[in-house]
Design an enzyme around this catalytic site. Structure first.
Site, PDB file in Angstrom:
ATOM      1  N   THR A 116       0.833  -1.207   0.000  1.00 35.35           N
ATOM      2  CA  THR A 116       0.000   0.000   0.000  1.00 35.35           C
ATOM      3  C   THR A 116       0.866   1.256   0.000  1.00 35.35           C
ATOM      4  O   THR A 116       0.632   2.196  -0.777  1.00 35.35           O
ATOM      5  CB  THR A 116      -0.918   0.017   1.240  1.00 35.35           C
ATOM      6  OG1 THR A 116      -1.801  -1.101   1.186  1.00 35.35           O
ATOM      7  CG2 THR A 116      -1.732   1.297   1.304  1.00 35.35           C
ATOM      8  N   ASP A 135      -2.955  -1.087  -5.699  1.00 35.51           N
ATOM      9  CA  ASP A 135      -4.013  -1.023  -4.697  1.00 35.51           C
ATOM     10  C   ASP A 135      -4.878  -2.276  -4.734  1.00 35.51           C
ATOM     11  O   ASP A 135      -5.489  -2.634  -3.732  1.00 35.51           O
ATOM     12  CB  ASP A 135      -4.871   0.222  -4.946  1.00 35.51           C
ATOM     13  CG  ASP A 135      -5.930   0.423  -3.876  1.00 35.51           C
ATOM     14  OD1 ASP A 135      -5.556   0.459  -2.689  1.00 35.51           O
ATOM     15  OD2 ASP A 135      -7.113   0.511  -4.217  1.00 35.51           O
ATOM     16  N   GLY A 141      -5.052  -5.790  -1.406  1.00 40.35           N
ATOM     17  CA  GLY A 141      -6.265  -6.490  -0.993  1.00 40.35           C
ATOM     18  C   GLY A 141      -6.181  -7.982  -1.248  1.00 40.35           C
ATOM     19  O   GLY A 141      -6.644  -8.797  -0.437  1.00 40.35           O
ATOM     20  N   ASP A 194      -5.342   5.924  -0.331  1.00 39.19           N
ATOM     21  CA  ASP A 194      -6.188   6.166  -1.507  1.00 39.19           C
ATOM     22  C   ASP A 194      -6.470   7.647  -1.672  1.00 39.19           C
ATOM     23  O   ASP A 194      -6.413   8.188  -2.789  1.00 39.19           O
ATOM     24  CB  ASP A 194      -7.508   5.414  -1.380  1.00 39.19           C
ATOM     25  CG  ASP A 194      -7.372   3.919  -1.624  1.00 39.19           C
ATOM     26  OD1 ASP A 194      -6.300   3.480  -2.083  1.00 39.19           O
ATOM     27  OD2 ASP A 194      -8.342   3.196  -1.337  1.00 39.19           O
TER      28      ASP A 194
END
Length: 214
Positions: free
Chosen positions: A32, A66, A70, A91
């Site tokens: 991230t 991104d 996840g 984000d």
């Protein structure tokens, strides 16, 4: 819209990558952070200085990271509260970097009209996400919206990339479409929150704070 439609297909690609990165010893939080730094660097060094095509390529690569963090969390079998907050915060930083850079580029070219479009995209993008986060924080669930993060990034980057290839008015059309969609989406989100609040007020199991009674 695109988030829900594309999630299953994208997972088929990102899940194996996520498993591989986990085996290498990397963590979702690290991915991230690296992705966000990459977006900022590409935006400031390339998009803001007028290298729109290569800036789009670099930023797109790091934006796609991104999706990988996840996938790594899913492969690991759990996420963390810190990871959720970190991902959402990064984000917002990444989105601000992209549209801030495009706005800077527009004003630097002396195009005030395009710069205003960029500012509208920048502000509405942050507000759309903020309204959703605040609604979640008071247990008011709301659904999808017209211009969520995937739509904003795709439209903005496609417009920048085409402009970098010399397509006339590509960035203008993209940013003004996105600005209009962003304004509509802010209103849409607020209406969704109002509707959720009305439903919550009619629920006898909830306290006046809006949270479920225990």
């Amino acid at each position: 819209m695109l988030n829900s439609l594309a999630r299953a297909s994208v997972s088929k690609v990102t899940d194996p990558i996520g498993r591989g990165l986990l085996r290498s010893g990397l963590t979702p939080d690290l991915i991230t952070i690296v992705g966000t730094i990459g977006v900022i660097a590409g935006s400031v060094a390339l998009l803001a200085t007028g290298h729109l095509f290569w800036g789009t390529m670099v930023v797109t690569f790091f934006v796609l990271m991104d999706l990988v963090d996840g996938a790594m969390a899913r492969a690991r079998g759990y996420g963390t509260d810190f990871g959720v907050v970190l991902d959402a915060s990064c984000d917002r930083i990444a989105d601000g970097a992209v549209f801030g850079a495009l706005t800077f580029y527009a004003f630097g070219q002396g195009d005030t009209v395009l710069g205003v479009a960029g500012l509208l995209c920048l502000v509405t993008g942050q507000v759309i996400s903020y309204v959703k986060a605040r609604a979640d924080s008071v247990d008011l669930p709301i659904g999808g919206a017209l211009a969520e993060r995937a739509e904003r990034n795709i439209l903005g980057l496609v417009g920048a990339g085409l402009a970098g290839l010399g397509v006339p008015y590509a960035l203008d059309v993209a940013l003004w479409l996105l600005a209009a969609a962003g304004i509509v989406t802010v209103v849409q989100r607020l209406v969704q929150v109002r509707q959720a609040a009305v439903r919550a007020a009619a629920d006898p199991t909830r306290h006046r704070t809006g949270r479920p009674a225990l």
